[in-house]
Design a protein around this motif. Structure first.
Motif, PDB file in Angstrom:
ATOM      1  N   HIS A  37       0.964  -1.178   0.047  1.00  0.00           N
ATOM      2  CA  HIS A  37      -0.279   0.036   0.128  1.00  0.00           C
ATOM      3  C   HIS A  37       0.706   1.437  -0.051  1.00  0.00           C
ATOM      4  O   HIS A  37       1.856   1.323   0.439  1.00  0.00           O
ATOM      5  N   LEU A  90       0.175   5.739   0.744  1.00  0.00           N
ATOM      6  CA  LEU A  90      -0.677   6.798   1.177  1.00  0.00           C
ATOM      7  C   LEU A  90      -0.467   8.175   0.367  1.00  0.00           C
ATOM      8  O   LEU A  90       0.685   8.316   0.216  1.00  0.00           O
ATOM      9  N   GLY A 100      -6.098   5.539   0.396  1.00  0.00           N
ATOM     10  CA  GLY A 100      -4.998   4.614   0.420  1.00  0.00           C
ATOM     11  C   GLY A 100      -5.066   3.932  -0.897  1.00  0.00           C
ATOM     12  O   GLY A 100      -5.983   3.767  -1.382  1.00  0.00           O
ATOM     13  N   TYR A 127      -6.752  12.251   2.740  1.00  0.00           N
ATOM     14  CA  TYR A 127      -5.718  11.044   2.559  1.00  0.00           C
ATOM     15  C   TYR A 127      -6.687   9.730   1.756  1.00  0.00           C
ATOM     16  O   TYR A 127      -7.749   9.813   1.898  1.00  0.00           O
ATOM     17  N   SER A 143     -15.052   2.042   0.512  1.00  0.00           N
ATOM     18  CA  SER A 143     -14.380   3.090   1.501  1.00  0.00           C
ATOM     19  C   SER A 143     -15.192   4.588   1.138  1.00  0.00           C
ATOM     20  O   SER A 143     -14.483   5.581   1.529  1.00  0.00           O
ATOM     21  N   THR A 169      -8.828   4.103  -2.514  1.00  0.00           N
ATOM     22  CA  THR A 169      -9.906   4.749  -1.538  1.00  0.00           C
ATOM     23  C   THR A 169     -10.521   5.986  -1.925  1.00  0.00           C
ATOM     24  O   THR A 169      -9.902   6.716  -2.586  1.00  0.00           O
ATOM     25  N   ALA A 191      -8.433   5.787   5.680  1.00  0.00           N
ATOM     26  CA  ALA A 191      -7.574   5.575   4.229  1.00  0.00           C
ATOM     27  C   ALA A 191      -7.020   4.389   4.123  1.00  0.00           C
ATOM     28  O   ALA A 191      -7.025   3.609   3.165  1.00  0.00           O
ATOM     29  N   LEU A 192      -6.215   3.979   5.060  1.00  0.00           N
ATOM     30  CA  LEU A 192      -5.614   2.561   5.198  1.00  0.00           C
ATOM     31  C   LEU A 192      -6.548   1.332   5.836  1.00  0.00           C
ATOM     32  O   LEU A 192      -5.898   0.141   5.720  1.00  0.00           O
ATOM     33  N   VAL A 209      -5.657   9.363   8.112  1.00  0.00           N
ATOM     34  CA  VAL A 209      -4.944   8.367   7.584  1.00  0.00           C
ATOM     35  C   VAL A 209      -5.444   6.853   7.737  1.00  0.00           C
ATOM     36  O   VAL A 209      -5.387   5.914   7.131  1.00  0.00           O
TER      37      VAL A 209
END
Length: 181
Positions: free
Chosen positions: A64, A66, A118, A116, A101, A170, A179-180, A176
């Motif tokens: 992944h 960011l 991902g 953000y 997401s 996403t 997003a992850l 963050v």
């Protein structure tokens, strides 16, 4: 003589009343204009011209990246939908948006705030693995059926990142963690 004064006073009374009411109306109109709310500044879509966009590797989850967009303008902007991403200079299409997401509201960026996204680059389920050295970034328009503004091309970390057909991104998120996940 008294009768003539009374008649004159009675004749003048309606004109005095009209003048008083007219003055009250002018004052009320002035107060209404002062109390009227000022027209709000229209918030527009975020673009690469209004933001600083960066891409960084993350340790978790594996495979992944960011993507971070920080509003550098003096006015708020909306980060609609998800970014349109082009992995590599020869990419034929943008990465798929991860429908799991979708946030509850459009992400609004005040000046200095960040959004953000991902980026899942590679999974064993994907095919057609290739190494991309750049990432082209566009912001979505309000209808989320096209982009706004110019493309921003970012260099990917470590001299390039492996992508395959399962790569996705996403929707824009406020944190963050969102997003992850």
């Amino acid at each position: 003589m008294r009768i003539s004064h009374r008649r004159a006073a009675r004749a003048a009374a309606p004109s005095v009343l009209v003048a008083v009411l007219a003055l009250a109306g002018v004052q009320a109109a002035a107060q209404s204009a002062d109390a009227a709310p000022k027209k709000a500044t229209a918030i527009t879509a975020c673009t690469t011209a209004k933001t600083k966009v960066t891409v960084t590797p993350v340790t978790r989850p594996i495979n992944h990246l960011l993507l971070k967009a920080t509003n550098t303008s003096s006015k708020p902007c909306y980060a609609y939908g998800a970014p349109y991403l082009r992995a590599g200079a020869g990419a034929q299409s943008s990465l798929v948006w991860d429908r799991n997401s979708i946030p509850q509201a459009v992400v609004t960026l005040a000046p200095g705030e960040s959004a953000y996204a991902g980026i899942g680059t590679y999974t064993p389920d994907g095919v057609h693995t290739y190494k991309a050295k750049t990432l082209g970034v566009f912001f979505s328009n309000r209808a989320m059926n096209g982009s706004v503004g110019a493309e921003k091309t970012l260099k990917l970390p470590h001299g390039g990142v492996y992508f395959n057909s399962a790569a996705s991104v996403t929707y824009w998120q406020n944190s963050v963690e969102d997003a992850l996940n």
